[in-house]
Write a protein that holds these residues in place. Structure first.
Motif, PDB file in Angstrom:
ATOM      1  N   GLY A   1       0.814  -1.212   0.000  1.00 42.27           N
ATOM      2  CA  GLY A   1       0.000   0.000   0.000  1.00 42.27           C
ATOM      3  C   GLY A   1       0.844   1.257   0.000  1.00 42.27           C
ATOM      4  O   GLY A   1       0.558   2.213  -0.717  1.00 42.27           O
ATOM      5  N   ALA A   2       1.903   1.240   0.786  1.00 45.98           N
ATOM      6  CA  ALA A   2       2.780   2.411   0.853  1.00 45.98           C
ATOM      7  C   ALA A   2       3.479   2.662  -0.474  1.00 45.98           C
ATOM      8  O   ALA A   2       3.540   3.802  -0.958  1.00 45.98           O
ATOM      9  CB  ALA A   2       3.811   2.211   1.967  1.00 45.98           C
ATOM     10  N   ARG A   3       4.004   1.617  -1.077  1.00 40.60           N
ATOM     11  CA  ARG A   3       4.728   1.783  -2.341  1.00 40.60           C
ATOM     12  C   ARG A   3       3.807   2.243  -3.469  1.00 40.60           C
ATOM     13  O   ARG A   3       4.230   2.991  -4.348  1.00 40.60           O
ATOM     14  CB  ARG A   3       5.409   0.475  -2.715  1.00 40.60           C
ATOM     15  CG  ARG A   3       6.587   0.155  -1.823  1.00 40.60           C
ATOM     16  CD  ARG A   3       7.174  -1.213  -2.129  1.00 40.60           C
ATOM     17  NE  ARG A   3       8.309  -1.479  -1.248  1.00 40.60           N
ATOM     18  CZ  ARG A   3       8.530  -2.639  -0.660  1.00 40.60           C
ATOM     19  NH1 ARG A   3       7.717  -3.669  -0.882  1.00 40.60           N
ATOM     20  NH2 ARG A   3       9.577  -2.796   0.118  1.00 40.60           N
TER      21      ARG A   3
ATOM     22  N   THR B   1      10.256   0.467  -6.390  1.00 43.66           N
ATOM     23  CA  THR B   1      11.481  -0.258  -6.088  1.00 43.66           C
ATOM     24  C   THR B   1      11.285  -1.018  -4.792  1.00 43.66           C
ATOM     25  O   THR B   1      10.768  -0.479  -3.810  1.00 43.66           O
ATOM     26  CB  THR B   1      12.682   0.710  -5.983  1.00 43.66           C
ATOM     27  OG1 THR B   1      12.797   1.403  -7.235  1.00 43.66           O
ATOM     28  CG2 THR B   1      13.966  -0.026  -5.680  1.00 43.66           C
ATOM     29  N   PHE B   2      11.683  -2.274  -4.791  1.00 41.38           N
ATOM     30  CA  PHE B   2      11.511  -3.127  -3.613  1.00 41.38           C
ATOM     31  C   PHE B   2      12.657  -4.121  -3.554  1.00 41.38           C
ATOM     32  O   PHE B   2      13.399  -4.292  -4.512  1.00 41.38           O
ATOM     33  CB  PHE B   2      10.152  -3.841  -3.641  1.00 41.38           C
ATOM     34  CG  PHE B   2       9.966  -4.735  -4.841  1.00 41.38           C
ATOM     35  CD1 PHE B   2      10.128  -6.109  -4.723  1.00 41.38           C
ATOM     36  CD2 PHE B   2       9.627  -4.210  -6.076  1.00 41.38           C
ATOM     37  CE1 PHE B   2       9.966  -6.930  -5.835  1.00 41.38           C
ATOM     38  CE2 PHE B   2       9.454  -5.022  -7.181  1.00 41.38           C
ATOM     39  CZ  PHE B   2       9.629  -6.386  -7.061  1.00 41.38           C
TER      40      PHE B   2
ATOM     41  N   LYS C   1      17.346  -6.255  -5.467  1.00 39.17           N
ATOM     42  CA  LYS C   1      16.566  -5.030  -5.643  1.00 39.17           C
ATOM     43  C   LYS C   1      15.956  -5.004  -7.039  1.00 39.17           C
ATOM     44  O   LYS C   1      16.615  -5.312  -8.025  1.00 39.17           O
ATOM     45  CB  LYS C   1      17.468  -3.810  -5.441  1.00 39.17           C
ATOM     46  CG  LYS C   1      16.741  -2.519  -5.260  1.00 39.17           C
ATOM     47  CD  LYS C   1      17.734  -1.420  -4.926  1.00 39.17           C
ATOM     48  CE  LYS C   1      17.054  -0.387  -4.073  1.00 39.17           C
ATOM     49  NZ  LYS C   1      17.977   0.625  -3.598  1.00 39.17           N
ATOM     50  N   GLN C   2      14.664  -4.666  -7.091  1.00 42.30           N
ATOM     51  CA  GLN C   2      13.909  -4.640  -8.341  1.00 42.30           C
ATOM     52  C   GLN C   2      13.159  -3.318  -8.458  1.00 42.30           C
ATOM     53  O   GLN C   2      12.738  -2.751  -7.453  1.00 42.30           O
ATOM     54  CB  GLN C   2      12.856  -5.756  -8.345  1.00 42.30           C
ATOM     55  CG  GLN C   2      13.405  -7.153  -8.294  1.00 42.30           C
ATOM     56  CD  GLN C   2      13.906  -7.597  -9.644  1.00 42.30           C
ATOM     57  OE1 GLN C   2      13.272  -7.354 -10.655  1.00 42.30           O
ATOM     58  NE2 GLN C   2      15.064  -8.221  -9.665  1.00 42.30           N
TER      59      GLN C   2
ATOM     60  N   PHE D   1       4.206  -9.214  -8.073  1.00 42.56           N
ATOM     61  CA  PHE D   1       4.974  -9.456  -6.847  1.00 42.56           C
ATOM     62  C   PHE D   1       4.120  -9.371  -5.588  1.00 42.56           C
ATOM     63  O   PHE D   1       4.024 -10.339  -4.836  1.00 42.56           O
ATOM     64  CB  PHE D   1       6.163  -8.493  -6.702  1.00 42.56           C
ATOM     65  CG  PHE D   1       6.876  -8.706  -5.395  1.00 42.56           C
ATOM     66  CD1 PHE D   1       7.722  -9.779  -5.207  1.00 42.56           C
ATOM     67  CD2 PHE D   1       6.635  -7.864  -4.318  1.00 42.56           C
ATOM     68  CE1 PHE D   1       8.329 -10.010  -3.971  1.00 42.56           C
ATOM     69  CE2 PHE D   1       7.238  -8.083  -3.088  1.00 42.56           C
ATOM     70  CZ  PHE D   1       8.093  -9.160  -2.915  1.00 42.56           C
ATOM     71  N   ALA D   2       3.517  -8.224  -5.327  1.00 44.66           N
ATOM     72  CA  ALA D   2       2.862  -8.010  -4.026  1.00 44.66           C
ATOM     73  C   ALA D   2       1.752  -9.022  -3.758  1.00 44.66           C
ATOM     74  O   ALA D   2       1.736  -9.661  -2.695  1.00 44.66           O
ATOM     75  CB  ALA D   2       2.335  -6.576  -3.916  1.00 44.66           C
ATOM     76  N   LEU D   3       0.827  -9.190  -4.690  1.00 46.65           N
ATOM     77  CA  LEU D   3      -0.271 -10.139  -4.462  1.00 46.65           C
ATOM     78  C   LEU D   3       0.218 -11.583  -4.389  1.00 46.65           C
ATOM     79  O   LEU D   3      -0.142 -12.301  -3.447  1.00 46.65           O
ATOM     80  CB  LEU D   3      -1.361  -9.972  -5.523  1.00 46.65           C
ATOM     81  CG  LEU D   3      -2.185  -8.685  -5.415  1.00 46.65           C
ATOM     82  CD1 LEU D   3      -3.108  -8.547  -6.617  1.00 46.65           C
ATOM     83  CD2 LEU D   3      -2.968  -8.631  -4.116  1.00 46.65           C
ATOM     84  N   PRO D   4       1.054 -12.048  -5.339  1.00 46.97           N
ATOM     85  CA  PRO D   4       1.546 -13.430  -5.202  1.00 46.97           C
ATOM     86  C   PRO D   4       2.329 -13.649  -3.905  1.00 46.97           C
ATOM     87  O   PRO D   4       2.175 -14.687  -3.250  1.00 46.97           O
ATOM     88  CB  PRO D   4       2.438 -13.623  -6.436  1.00 46.97           C
ATOM     89  CG  PRO D   4       1.921 -12.648  -7.432  1.00 46.97           C
ATOM     90  CD  PRO D   4       1.463 -11.458  -6.629  1.00 46.97           C
TER      91      PRO D   4
END
Length: 173
Positions: free
Chosen positions: A68-70, A117-118, A124-125, A136-139
């Motif tokens: 959520g923040a990203r 970026t995470f 780092k991606q 990424f986030a949901l999986p």
């Protein structure tokens, strides 16, 4: 209704954390019924190189709050990753849900292509926000929720697919 980054993230994370909290309550009740120490559930893991139940809940929480923040450019709260009880794990889910509730839908508008970026170090991606949330986030979030569910099943907690899916609110869009 078109899908927005808000629609595919905050309500999904909130629902998943709510269901995870319910699964934790069922696990606590099961431990009480069987007399097995509560800590044996919180510290359980599927394999020696995997995170414990507590670690799975912490990573699901982190994925949701940082997601959520990203997606909005907001700052996520910092949690210490020191939960050792069911109450503390459910409280972490609750605090994450509360944080997600502070992110209004308009904060997500127009952010589909924003670079996100995470990761750290060599892992780092940077991805466009839409790819970040969908690839990424949901999986990652569901990996940790599912692994927590699997740990509870492995411990003998009577939960099934309907528990994992949770109730559906017929009035929501």
């Amino acid at each position: 209704m078109s899908l927005s980054l808000y629609n595919v993230s905050v309500p999904v994370f909130t629902r998943g954390l709510t269901i995870l909290s319910t699964l934790l309550a069922k696990a606590e009740a099961h431990a009480s019924e069987t007399g097995e120490p509560l800590a044996s559930y919180v510290e359980a893991r599927l394999a020696p190189d995997m995170l414990t139940l507590a670690g799975q809940v912490q990573r699901a929480s982190d994925t949701a709050k940082f997601g959520g923040a990203r997606l909005t450019g907001a700052s996520a709260p910092s949690f210490a990753d020191d939960e050792t009880t069911f109450d503390q794990l459910r409280e972490r889910c609750s605090r994450t849900i509360t944080y997600l509730g502070t992110l209004p839908p308009p904060a997500f508008e127009g952010s589909e292509a924003r670079p996100v970026t995470f990761g750290g170090g060599t892992s780092k991606q940077t991805l466009p926000a839409e790819r970040y949330v969908l690839q990424f986030a949901l999986p990652n979030f569901f990996f940790h929720v599912t692994t927590a569910y699997d740990i509870l099943r492995h411990k003998g907690v009577s939960v099934g697919k309907r528990d994992y899916l949770g109730p559906f609110d017929e009035t929501s869009s």
